[in-house]
Design an enzyme around this catalytic site. Structure first.
Site, short mmCIF file in Angstrom:
data_model
loop_
_atom_site.label_atom_id
_atom_site.label_comp_id
_atom_site.label_asym_id
_atom_site.label_seq_id
_atom_site.Cartn_x
_atom_site.Cartn_y
_atom_site.Cartn_z
N ASP A 1 0.85 -1.30 0.16
CA ASP A 1 -0.06 -0.36 -0.14
C ASP A 1 0.97 1.40 0.15
O ASP A 1 1.75 1.10 0.73
CB ASP A 1 -1.10 0.05 1.63
CG ASP A 1 -2.11 0.51 0.84
OD1 ASP A 1 -2.48 0.97 0.38
OD2 ASP A 1 -2.67 1.27 2.17
N ASN B 1 -10.66 -3.09 -6.72
CA ASN B 1 -10.29 -2.85 -7.04
C ASN B 1 -10.65 -1.80 -8.55
O ASN B 1 -10.49 -0.89 -9.01
CB ASN B 1 -8.33 -2.60 -7.43
CG ASN B 1 -8.05 -2.71 -6.53
OD1 ASN B 1 -6.53 -2.67 -5.77
ND2 ASN B 1 -8.36 -1.62 -5.44
#
Length: 258
Positions: A24, A72
């Site tokens: 991330d 996503n």
């Protein structure tokens, strides 16, 4: 309540056998530099290579990376398109080197949503590296932990409906055999970069007894030094798997005297 026998305690070593990582911070890394988000993803790809190098050097046997979640797909289309191109180019560029270094490449997740050329590259990478055994690199792409469990449950339900399985035969071990990464040891260490302290639908079943480690470091800045911090912290933990410290000590004594 499940008895301890249902959760056999694996051997504990300073170096985890299996590391799982949520990578991330690529977008924030780029934004802080006033660059497009895709530049952050490219920098993140270099961090992947550094992490593979570290795992090979330390003798880690399995590395699982959360590259693209099933959620996503809801990101801006231009970012998704850029990620798909980056993914395709990375496979073209890196698979030969991974093969040379003895890395086995796998993909987990629903690959049906990927374009045919990318699906073909993924299958080709798996075929060409299938015999490698130094490090199993599993890439979670279009993956969700809930989806993983639901898919496993559906497969078991189909077996029951077809008469191949009785409902009373279904237990934790059987479900474990149907989720992703079933042939690998469960992750010993989970790492998330970027500062958030959650597991975000990643390997929900597999992380039940995994040690969790979080860092503010953004993924493009993740390097051997930060990775070593994670391993040092892991080495200082006592993994009990629902047992007491005394029971763990007794098991260690039994193992050393065997």
């Amino acid at each position: 309540m499940a008895s301890p026998a249902m959760h056999p305690v694996p051997p504990v070593a300073d170096v985890p056998r299996h590391i799982a990582i949520i990578m991330d911070g690529n977008g924030r890394w780029a934004q802080r530099r006033r660059r497009p988000r895709v530049i952050g993803h490219r920098a993140g790809a270099r961090a992947v290579n550094r992490t593979i190098d570290f795992c090979l050097e330390k003798g880690v046997s399995a590395l699982t990376l959360f590259a693209f979640s099933s959620e996503n797909w809801g990101r801006p289309q231009d970012e998704v398109d850029a990620l798909m191109k980056l993914f395709l180019h990375a496979l073209d560029r890196e698979v030969g080197e991974l093969q040379r270094r003895g890395v086995q490449v796998r993909f987990i997740g629903d690959r049906s949503r990927f374009a045919a050329p990318l699906r073909d590259r993924m299958a080709g990478a798996e075929r060409s590296t299938a015999a490698n055994a130094r490090l199993v690199l599993s890439i979670a792409a279009s993956y969700g932990g809930r989806q993983d469990i639901a898919t496993a449950a559906r497969a078991l339900a189909e077996d029951v409906a077809a008469g191949r399985l009785q409902p009373e035969q279904i237990d934790e071990a059987l479900l474990s055999s149907r989720v992703a990464l079933a042939d690998l040891p469960a992750p010993d260490l989970f790492i998330r970069t970027g500062g958030d302290t959650r597991i975000s639908n990643f390997l929900l079943w597999q992380l039940a007894y995994t040690e969790l480690w979080f860092t503010e470091t953004l993924w493009p800045e993740f390097d051997a030094g930060v990775m070593q911090q994670a391993l040092d912290d892991y080495a200082g933990r006592e993994r009990r798997f629902g047992l007491t410290s005394a029971q763990i000590a007794d098991k260690a004594t039994e193992t050393s005297s065997a």
